[in-house]
Design a protein around this motif. Structure first.
Motif, PDB file in Angstrom:
ATOM      1  N   GLN A 219       0.843  -1.196   0.000  1.00 10.64           N
ATOM      2  CA  GLN A 219       0.000   0.000   0.000  1.00 10.64           C
ATOM      3  C   GLN A 219       0.879   1.246   0.000  1.00 10.64           C
ATOM      4  N   THR A 226      -0.836   5.479  -5.402  1.00 12.52           N
ATOM      5  CA  THR A 226      -2.048   4.665  -5.321  1.00 12.52           C
ATOM      6  C   THR A 226      -2.691   4.523  -6.693  1.00 12.52           C
ATOM      7  N   VAL A 230      -3.948   1.146  -8.821  1.00 11.29           N
ATOM      8  CA  VAL A 230      -5.275   1.059  -9.445  1.00 11.29           C
ATOM      9  C   VAL A 230      -5.138   0.732 -10.927  1.00 11.29           C
ATOM     10  N   LYS A 236      -9.465  -4.670  -7.972  1.00  8.55           N
ATOM     11  CA  LYS A 236      -9.171  -4.809  -6.542  1.00  8.55           C
ATOM     12  C   LYS A 236      -9.539  -3.543  -5.780  1.00  8.55           C
ATOM     13  N   TYR A 237      -9.542  -2.404  -6.478  1.00 10.85           N
ATOM     14  CA  TYR A 237      -9.814  -1.114  -5.825  1.00 10.85           C
ATOM     15  C   TYR A 237     -11.122  -0.499  -6.333  1.00 10.85           C
ATOM     16  N   GLY A 240     -12.934   2.048  -4.301  1.00 11.93           N
ATOM     17  CA  GLY A 240     -12.258   3.306  -3.998  1.00 11.93           C
ATOM     18  C   GLY A 240     -11.770   3.991  -5.255  1.00 11.93           C
ATOM     19  N   LYS A 241     -10.442   4.077  -5.379  1.00 16.26           N
ATOM     20  CA  LYS A 241      -9.832   4.810  -6.488  1.00 16.26           C
ATOM     21  C   LYS A 241     -10.048   4.146  -7.841  1.00 16.26           C
TER      22      LYS A 241
END
Length: 383
Positions: A219, A226, A230, A236-237, A240-241
């Motif tokens: 991370q 980040t 992504v 996987k994200y 979120g992003k």
């Protein structure tokens, strides 16, 4: 009987103008299609984004025709240092006068109008680099001279854009523009070929390393790093992003060959945040399908071909380099935007020229095309 002399005329390229008008008109149509839902919710007016973009496009066309008809592009050579310095001062002005929006301080607001200095920097870099290359004379064949031009015209403004406005995408575009211009004037292509090779090797190696980092659960605290994770594994994200990237890919995949039909996109109904901006190409794919997306790309190819043709037939080196710089600017933004939407590149926030919502960007891009038309009008062509 003596042969009649062939008449000669100025070479104003109407084919480029027609393609430009079509792309801008198509862009306005797509902005209305993609933004009407969110504009109705946020502003109570489904035409909010459409009308704002229309005003800037009209102003851009006025500016374009004024430059094309009444401003001799040779004046830009003398004014290049002043334009360049003013653009950098505008970037510095973001510190005391800028206003933060979307998590970054990149805009200067004058009443209801927002101005992004990065767009002025791009056109000033093209003019300054062209002027410097012309002034170099035979020294342009030396690698040291190319390095000086790249440092002064690309690295310094790019560093200011990144350091002051955190605008990495514009910094990359500025460097890319000057890189293409130096490629044209420098005779030893192995230098640029080597740099491209290093970048491609870094791209492949970096992607492989990031894949391993994602598998190991690494991370990053910084937002930009980040984004790289992504880019490698958006699924996987997705909570979120990676949400915007995945929704864009869903839109592209659901469009099929001929799309769902103009105005019938589902992803624009709040699933893709601000779909009228960077991700508008994904909505084009959803509504018009692969066929519509291919037509858009073909229109850009025709536009770029006409610009490079004008560059090759320019009356002098300065005009030729200006056209090359404008060609590079448009080409880089088109390639990067489509690459980001299809997840080939990490998300960088680059708009699709003449189609994405953005008043400042359209205004300056149309001004650049005005320079191209001015160059074309000074080319003497035989019938």
């Amino acid at each position: 009987m003596a042969k009649k002399r062939r008449k000669r005329k100025n070479g104003f390229y109407y084919s480029l103008l027609f393609v430009l008008i079509f792309i801008v008109g198509f862009g306005l149509t797509m902005i209305y299609s993609t933004s009407s839902y969110t504009a109705q919710i946020n502003y109570g007016n489904p035409e909010y984004y459409f009308k704002r973009q229309l005003i800037f496009d009209l102003l851009g066309f006025v500016c374009m025709f004024f430059i094309a008809r009444f401003v001799d592009y040779h004046i830009l050579k003398k004014a290049a240092p002043w334009i360049f310095v003013i653009s950098l001062l505008m970037v510095l002005a973001v510190i005391p006068f800028g206003r933060e929006s979307h998590g970054a301080k990149r805009w200067i607001y004058i009443g209801p109008i927002s101005f992004q200095p990065a767009e002025l920097v791009k056109i000033s870099v093209i003019i300054m680099a062209a002027a410097k290359m012309c002034a170099s004379g035979t020294k342009i064949k030396k690698l040291s001279q190319i390095a000086k031009i790249f440092l002064g015209c690309a690295v310094i403004p790019a560093a200011m854009l990144f350091g002051i406005t955190s605008n990495l995408s514009s910094a990359i575009i500025v460097c890319g523009i000057v890189f293409v211009m130096t490629f044209v004037v420098y005779p030893n292509y192995w230098v640029h070929g080597g740099i491209i090779g290093i970048i491609m090797a870094g791209y492949i190696a970096g992607r492989q390393w990031l894949k391993q980092a994602v598998e190991n659960g690494v991370q990053f605290k910084k937002f930009r790093f980040t984004r790289l994770l992504v880019w490698v594994d958006p699924e996987k994200y997705i909570d979120g992003k990676g949400y915007q990237t995945m929704q864009g890919l869903y839109a592209i995949g659901s469009g099929g060959l001929f799309g769902k039909g103009l105005g019938k996109s589902m992803q624009k109904l709040g699933f893709i945040p601000e779909s009228q901006n960077d991700m508008i190409f994904s909505i084009i794919c959803e509504e018009l399908g692969l066929f519509g997306a291919a037509c858009v790309i073909m229109l850009f190819i025709i536009m770029l071909w006409r610009i490079i043709y004008i560059s090759q037939n320019s009356p002098d080196l300065f005009g030729s380099l200006l056209a090359v710089g404008i060609f590079a600017h448009i080409a880089i933004q088109v390639i990067v935007n489509i690459a980001v939407v299809t997840n080939v590149f990490p998300n960088t926030g680059v708009t699709l020229p003449f189609i994405s919502y953005g008043g400042t960007a359209s205004l300056f891009l149309l001004a650049e095309l005005g320079i191209v038309f001015n160059i074309s009008s000074q080319i003497r062509l035989e019938r």
